[in-house]
Design an enzyme around this catalytic site. Sequence first.
Site, mmCIF file in Angstrom:
data_model
loop_
_atom_site.group_PDB
_atom_site.id
_atom_site.type_symbol
_atom_site.label_atom_id
_atom_site.label_comp_id
_atom_site.label_asym_id
_atom_site.label_seq_id
_atom_site.Cartn_x
_atom_site.Cartn_y
_atom_site.Cartn_z
ATOM 1 N N ARG A 114 0.844 -1.193 0.000
ATOM 2 C CA ARG A 114 0.000 0.000 0.000
ATOM 3 C C ARG A 114 0.883 1.249 0.000
ATOM 4 O O ARG A 114 2.020 1.234 0.447
ATOM 5 C CB ARG A 114 -0.892 -0.004 1.253
ATOM 6 N N LYS A 179 4.616 -10.652 9.625
ATOM 7 C CA LYS A 179 3.823 -10.586 8.400
ATOM 8 C C LYS A 179 4.167 -11.771 7.487
ATOM 9 O O LYS A 179 5.330 -12.011 7.180
ATOM 10 C CB LYS A 179 4.172 -9.264 7.713
ATOM 11 N N ARG A 312 -1.499 0.198 14.525
ATOM 12 C CA ARG A 312 -0.287 -0.230 15.226
ATOM 13 C C ARG A 312 -0.674 -0.563 16.661
ATOM 14 O O ARG A 312 -1.503 0.137 17.248
ATOM 15 C CB ARG A 312 0.766 0.899 15.255
HETATM 16 P P1 ATP Z 1 -0.109 -1.402 7.106
HETATM 17 O O1 ATP Z 1 -0.187 -1.754 8.547
HETATM 18 O O2 ATP Z 1 -0.394 0.016 6.811
HETATM 19 O O3 ATP Z 1 -0.795 -2.376 6.203
HETATM 20 P P2 ATP Z 1 2.459 -2.368 6.222
HETATM 21 O O4 ATP Z 1 3.760 -1.728 6.601
HETATM 22 O O5 ATP Z 1 2.227 -3.768 6.641
HETATM 23 O O6 ATP Z 1 1.413 -1.414 6.818
HETATM 24 P P3 ATP Z 1 1.873 -2.999 3.377
HETATM 25 O O7 ATP Z 1 1.625 -2.021 2.318
HETATM 26 O O8 ATP Z 1 0.784 -3.978 3.706
HETATM 27 O O9 ATP Z 1 2.301 -2.180 4.651
HETATM 28 O O10 ATP Z 1 3.161 -3.836 2.993
HETATM 29 C C1 ATP Z 1 4.382 -3.225 2.656
HETATM 30 C C2 ATP Z 1 5.390 -3.434 3.797
HETATM 31 O O11 ATP Z 1 5.546 -4.823 4.058
HETATM 32 C C3 ATP Z 1 6.769 -2.954 3.428
HETATM 33 O O12 ATP Z 1 6.919 -1.601 3.738
HETATM 34 C C4 ATP Z 1 7.689 -3.855 4.252
HETATM 35 O O13 ATP Z 1 7.837 -3.342 5.561
HETATM 36 C C5 ATP Z 1 6.915 -5.134 4.357
HETATM 37 N N1 ATP Z 1 7.328 -6.168 3.369
HETATM 38 C C6 ATP Z 1 7.833 -6.016 2.120
HETATM 39 N N2 ATP Z 1 8.021 -7.203 1.526
HETATM 40 C C7 ATP Z 1 7.617 -8.151 2.409
HETATM 41 C C8 ATP Z 1 7.549 -9.558 2.381
HETATM 42 N N3 ATP Z 1 7.907 -10.267 1.331
HETATM 43 N N4 ATP Z 1 7.076 -10.170 3.504
HETATM 44 C C9 ATP Z 1 6.674 -9.484 4.583
HETATM 45 N N5 ATP Z 1 6.717 -8.158 4.668
HETATM 46 C C10 ATP Z 1 7.166 -7.487 3.588
#
Ligand code: ATP
Length: 317
Positions: A114, A179, A312
């Site tokens: 995103r 994640k 968060r």
């Molecule tokens: P939100 O809580 O706003 O969804 P988020 O940081 O999880 O925030 P996303 O847009 O869902 O944001 O995912 C992008 C983020 O995920 C990146 O900024 C990085 O921190 C993380 N990321 C990037 N590649 C991977 C991956 N392969 N596996 C897990 N995390 C990743």
Amino acid sequence: MLTLLNLLKDGRFHSGQDLGIALGISRSAVWKQLQHLEAELGLCIHKVRGRGYQLAAPLTLLDPLKISEMAPGWPVTVLDSVDSTNAEALRAIGRGAPAPCLVLAERQVSGRGRRGRKWVSPFAENIYYSLVLRIDGGMRQLEGLSLVVGLAVMRTLRSAGVPEAGLKWPNDVLVGNKKIAGILLELVGDPADVCHVVLGIGINVNMRAADEVDQQWTSVRLESGESCDRNILIAELSQQLAGYIKRHQAGGFSVLQTEWEQNHLWQGRPVSLIAGVNQIDGVVLGIDGQGALRLRVDGVEKIFSGGELSLRLRDDS
Ligand code: ATP
């Protein structure tokens, strides 16, 4: 280059001579291609004098035939490399491709999350999946759709030996605080009339190292301890998505509200909701029948929705 990889993917030794004969090229051309594979795709290839070449670990590549057979009638495009499967899906919509249709890739060079954030997408390790849907039933068919995708991804992961996969509003799939999958929905057209939506899904499957990911993460392999056939996982994901999308279209998001809340990892937790430079502190009460977040803020229930919101956990939780 990928023909050579297909010969090596069994993880056994192959002599330079045999590879050259199979590809109809010289041994020095084989050598060049091997170097290219290492540099371009980040693969590790052992070179042993007298035995030949061996991939450090066997690879199972995406199998378009197997995936097509198991997808619920959707045309499938499998690419070796792409900027982003969502970008390719959007281009397919522009070309007038029929929907539903599915775009998959072995790697993404500009995988995105995103708000333009990067999604780390190494070759042949994970799933990079974009499903195009045509929406002609108005806004109701879009309400809570990204949460519905989260449920389908969570069920897929549980079936693959990750029983602790759970949800974080609006569309993260986590194991504990790590994640394991990302979801990005992108829309083209008029949501009040006819539009297309791309359901973009990245799932960490066999990835074991990724220095560039700047938050806690995990993968199916790290959780289950076993390597996983991505073709089977893709088939399961497609089945799960087809089932959940059908229920969502028939009954609206409210029929999935309870199931979603039951799997929300942060239910009842003190959180901060981030919207740009603004922050709202509250306690998660759940979601409403449209998938919006219900927070208790200063003793009062408030509802939040929209694509630019992030949750968060609060430091004191
Ligand atoms: P939100 O809580 O706003 O969804 P988020 O940081 O999880 O925030 P996303 O847009 O869902 O944001 O995912 C992008 C983020 O995920 C990146 O900024 C990085 O921190 C993380 N990321 C990037 N590649 C991977 C991956 N392969 N596996 C897990 N995390 C990743």
